[in-house]
Design an enzyme around this catalytic site. Structure first.
Site, PDB file in Angstrom:
ATOM      1  CD  GLU A 143      36.503  10.199   8.934  1.00  0.00           C
ATOM      2  OE1 GLU A 143      35.454   9.994   9.568  1.00  0.00           O
ATOM      3  OE2 GLU A 143      36.668   9.846   7.765  1.00  0.00           O
TER       4      GLU A 143
ATOM      5  CD  GLU B  82      38.527   5.524   7.375  1.00  0.00           C
ATOM      6  OE1 GLU B  82      37.394   5.776   6.929  1.00  0.00           O
ATOM      7  OE2 GLU B  82      38.808   5.565   8.574  1.00  0.00           O
TER       8      GLU B  82
END
Ligand code: FCB
Length: 457
Positions: free
Chosen positions: A179, A367
């Protein structure tokens, strides 16, 4: 270790078989959030060690020093992955455990540790899925400017080579960065994550350098091990405008571009989205000739991480964006303990949006999960809400899969409860409950749900 199997009745609206035989199923974690022992076994400090020691930086003053002590508990935790019948285990390597100063001297104990973790995976027949960078930059590098310093291109290349040379025979799947939009946005623009830097003059170089490193990491891995499968993970949030008013629609477009496109499109060769976000043109200050080519990556897969939706309204006083988020608790919607709206359709929308890019070949949900106040009664953890969350998000992944065959896997965040950055231990995302005073693990109802689902029961 206790579990709930005897006490619960499970129902499934769909089955693992509906996703096809080749679908990848996993569970994820990260080094800083689980390992503990940050000042031991030769490890150098990271920016999160420094940041979390600042006054009031972490909720309730929680310290990451022990976390779930994965450093010492990894064998048992990996056995738990097996006990839950989960084929893939995603974890990250701590850069400063391998290179205490970020570059140069190698900490052999760190290398040995990850070899042990990988061997434990092998013994349990679990496929490792390894992230090179999950936010814990070596502090020594931050002292030289961290992600804002272009030298990070060389630092990161060195770190990547050390890891791949050491572990190439044991790892097939690599994730370069976790990220980038979050560690750059929260860490180098808002100052709410490590290293706590603020403003556009930190944000823009950090953004550009992280994207270049993403590409350099990919190329370095492929050069050493052409057979590796290499991707990177993107946080993405489904965005809708608060009203159909033109100003809110435009504000939503800007936030959507910042959160969902700005960190992806340059890698795909589409450049920075300057038309929607004109402030990104100042990246040219940090750009050298050839960067436009260097930044491009032909990833084997993209990791997509979606937790929620955000609703956006126009707001004149927010610099650069003229937009603000309307928090879930002001919208009368169901939300998690993080105050993230529970909005399963979001993951469906984001998979379809990402799959529209030609350059995105495969998508893995690297995720997905939720934090709730678990109901703890004696040794029984009833987390019905987490079961419902995972079940409803997964249903949407299946709907998306019916529209695009690009989506090929789903990983739950997280294996155990762990240190949730500035939220400390308050937030529990795990399939497995951790009693932090004894380090005892208890499988939650959601863990049993996932196990039964994966076993096709
Ligand atoms: C993601 C992070 C992960 C964890 C979850 C809840 O953004 O990658 O480390 O904090 O959110």
């Amino acid at each position: 270790m206790k579990n709930l199997e005897q006490n619960i009745d499970l129902t499934f609206n769909y089955s693992k078989a509906d996703f096809g035989e080749d679908f990848l199923w996993g569970v994820s974690s990260s080094a800083f959030q689980t390992e503990g022992n940050h000042d031991k076994f030769g490890k150098g400090a990271s920016i999160w060690d420094e940041f979390s020691s600042r006054k009031k930086a972490i909720l309730n003053n929680d310290s990451p020093n022990i976390a779930t002590n994965f450093y010492e508990n990894y064998k048992d935790d990996i056995k738990l992955v097996k006990a839950l019948s989960i084929p893939f285990f995603r974890f990250s390597i701590s850069w400063s455990r391998i290179l205490p100063n970020g570059t140069g001297e190698i900490n052999q104990e760190g290398i040995n540790f990850y070899h042990d973790v990988l061997d434990a995976c092998k013994e349990n027949n679990i496929e490792p899925f390894v992230t090179l960078y999950h936010w814990d930059l070596p502090l020594e590098l931050e002292k030289k400017g961290g992600w804002t310093n272009r030298s990070i291109l060389e630092w990161f290349e060195e770190y990547t080579s050390v890891c791949i040379n050491a572990f190439k025979n044991k790892v097939k799947y690599w994730v370069v960065l976790n990220e980038p939009s979050v560690f750059v946005g929260a860490g180098y623009f808002l100052g709410i994550h490590a290293p706590g830097k603020k403003g556009i003059n930190n944000f823009l170089p950090a953004m550009h350098h992280s994207l270049l490193c993403q590409s350099i990491g990919f190329k370095t891995i492929k050069k050493i091990d052409p057979s590796a499968q290499v991707g990177t993970t993107f946080s993405c949030t489904y965005i809708t405008p608060k009203t159909y008013n033109e100003k809110d629609i435009k504000a939503a477009e800007r936030i959507d571009t910042l959160l969902n496109k700005a960190f992806l499109e340059p890698s795909l060769g589409l450049g920075y989205p300057i038309a929607t976000l004109p402030f990104l043109k100042h990246i040219s200050k940090y750009t050298l000739k050839g960067d436009e080519e260097l930044i491009k990556v032909d990833f084997d897969f993209i990791g997509l991480q979606n937790y929620t939706r955000e609703v956006v309204e126009h707001h004149s006083y927010t610099p650069y964006l003229n937009a603000k988020l309307v928090p879930a608790n002001k919208r009368n919607v169901d939300s998690t303990l993080m105050n993230w709206e529970i909005h399963p359709k979001s993951i469906y929308m984001m998979i379809l949006k990402f799959s529209e890019y030609n350059g995105v070949k495969k998508i893995i949900i690297t995720e997905n999960g939720a934090s709730f106040q678990d109901e703890v009664k004696l040794d029984i953890i009833n987390d019905e809400k987490r079961v419902n969350f995972i079940e409803s998000y997964l249903q949407q992944v299946l709907y998306a899969k019916e529209k695009t065959d690009k989506v090929i896997g789903y990983f739950v965040w997280s294996l155990t409860d762990n240190f949730e950055w500035t939220e400390g231990y308050k937030q529990r995302f795990g399939l497995i409950y951790v009693d932090y005073s004894t380090q005892q693990r208890i499988i939650k109802k959601s863990g049993v749900w996932y196990k039964k689902f994966l076993e096709g029961k």
